[in-house]
Design a protein around this motif. Structure first.
Motif, PDB file in Angstrom:
ATOM      1  N   UNK A  62       5.837   9.307  -1.950  1.00  9.15           N
ATOM      2  CA  UNK A  62       5.528   8.978  -3.337  1.00  9.15           C
ATOM      3  C   UNK A  62       6.818   8.670  -4.082  1.00  9.15           C
ATOM      4  N   UNK A  63       6.684   7.945  -5.166  1.00 11.32           N
ATOM      5  CA  UNK A  63       7.855   7.627  -5.976  1.00 11.32           C
ATOM      6  C   UNK A  63       8.624   6.450  -5.425  1.00 11.32           C
TER       7      UNK A  63
ATOM      8  N   UNK B  84       7.812   0.837  -4.540  1.00 15.59           N
ATOM      9  CA  UNK B  84       6.873   1.957  -4.525  1.00 15.59           C
ATOM     10  C   UNK B  84       5.526   1.467  -4.027  1.00 15.59           C
ATOM     11  N   UNK B  85       4.744   2.377  -3.431  1.00 14.40           N
ATOM     12  CA  UNK B  85       3.375   2.056  -3.109  1.00 14.40           C
ATOM     13  C   UNK B  85       2.636   1.602  -4.350  1.00 14.40           C
ATOM     14  N   UNK B  86       1.860   0.546  -4.225  1.00 16.64           N
ATOM     15  CA  UNK B  86       1.152  -0.024  -5.362  1.00 16.64           C
ATOM     16  C   UNK B  86       1.837  -1.233  -5.963  1.00 16.64           C
TER      17      UNK B  86
ATOM     18  N   UNK C 268       0.820  -1.208   0.000  1.00 17.18           N
ATOM     19  CA  UNK C 268       0.000   0.000   0.000  1.00 17.18           C
ATOM     20  C   UNK C 268       0.854   1.258   0.000  1.00 17.18           C
ATOM     21  N   UNK C 269       1.904   1.260   0.835  1.00 19.27           N
ATOM     22  CA  UNK C 269       2.755   2.457   0.913  1.00 19.27           C
ATOM     23  C   UNK C 269       4.142   2.096   1.398  1.00 19.27           C
TER      24      UNK C 269
END
Length: 220
Positions: free
Chosen positions: A33-34, A165-167, A4-5
């Protein structure tokens, strides 16, 4: 199963965080992010976090190759949020990786996860709650409550470095044939020391400090 993060520390100086030399702590982790580069940081005491730009305040007890990355399940955060009656954002427990759909506490010591397309992490150890964690959550009897739950999240080694990365997806690429899970190891190291000799079944993947405790218990 997915990530998730990715959460990195916002270093804090606070008198109440008494476990960290100089009262520096990296427990306040926030999603970023990133991509973040992940690599083995070096031996405990000299190597800090496995994530670039993360902070370890107390390198005597945290960080190093065998505790390079800390993962916690979003599902467990949600359970605690419901019990405590407060929001718990990703990173609230000081975890680097907040996962979804992955049984972090049912993972076996030595289990390997492919995160994204390149990074391979190996389950190595458990998080033992400390005064810093209790001060950060500011919940009465927190260490006892967390210990009684026996769902501590997992520390991981970095086997193959790279960016996360998140995702990112998570896939289990190796699952050992022993039964020493994260939760089992935690119980052995805390409330149920009679279990300690059994954790040796995890073999070389077991954290050296846990192995020493198990050997001492067996010899005793």
């Amino acid at each position: 199963m997915n990530l998730l993060s990715v959460n990195l520390a916002r270093p804090l100086h606070a008198p109440s965080y008494t476990d960290a030399p100089g009262n520096l702590t990296g427990i306040d982790k926030r999603p970023v992010s990133g991509p973040v580069e992940v690599a083995a940081p070096g031996p405990k005491g000299t190597g800090g976090s496995g994530l670039a730009q993360d902070t370890i305040g107390d390198m005597r007890h945290h960080g190093g190759d065998d505790q390079a990355v800390y993962a916690f399940a979003r599902e467990d955060l949600d359970d605690w949020a419901h019990e405590l009656g407060r929001d718990l954002s990703n990173g609230s427990f000081g975890e680097n990786l907040t996962t979804r759909g992955l049984d972090v506490n049912g993972a076996r010591i030595g289990e390997r996860w492919l995160v994204g397309s390149r990074v391979v992490l190996e389950v190595s150890a458990v998080r033992i709650p400390c005064r810093t964690f209790a001060s950060w959550l500011d919940e009465r009897g927190w260490v006892k409550r967390f210990t009684d739950r026996a769902l501590p999240g997992a520390y991981l080694r970095v086997i193959e470095p790279g960016p996360v990365s998140g995702g990112d997806g998570i896939r289990i690429v190796h699952r050992p044939d022993h039964e020493v899970t994260v939760s089992f190891l935690f119980r052995a190291l805390t409330r149920e020391p009679d279990l300690l000799p059994h954790v040796l079944a995890a073999g070389d993947a077991l954290h050296p400090e846990a192995r020493c405790k198990a050997l001492r218990r067996g010899a005793g």
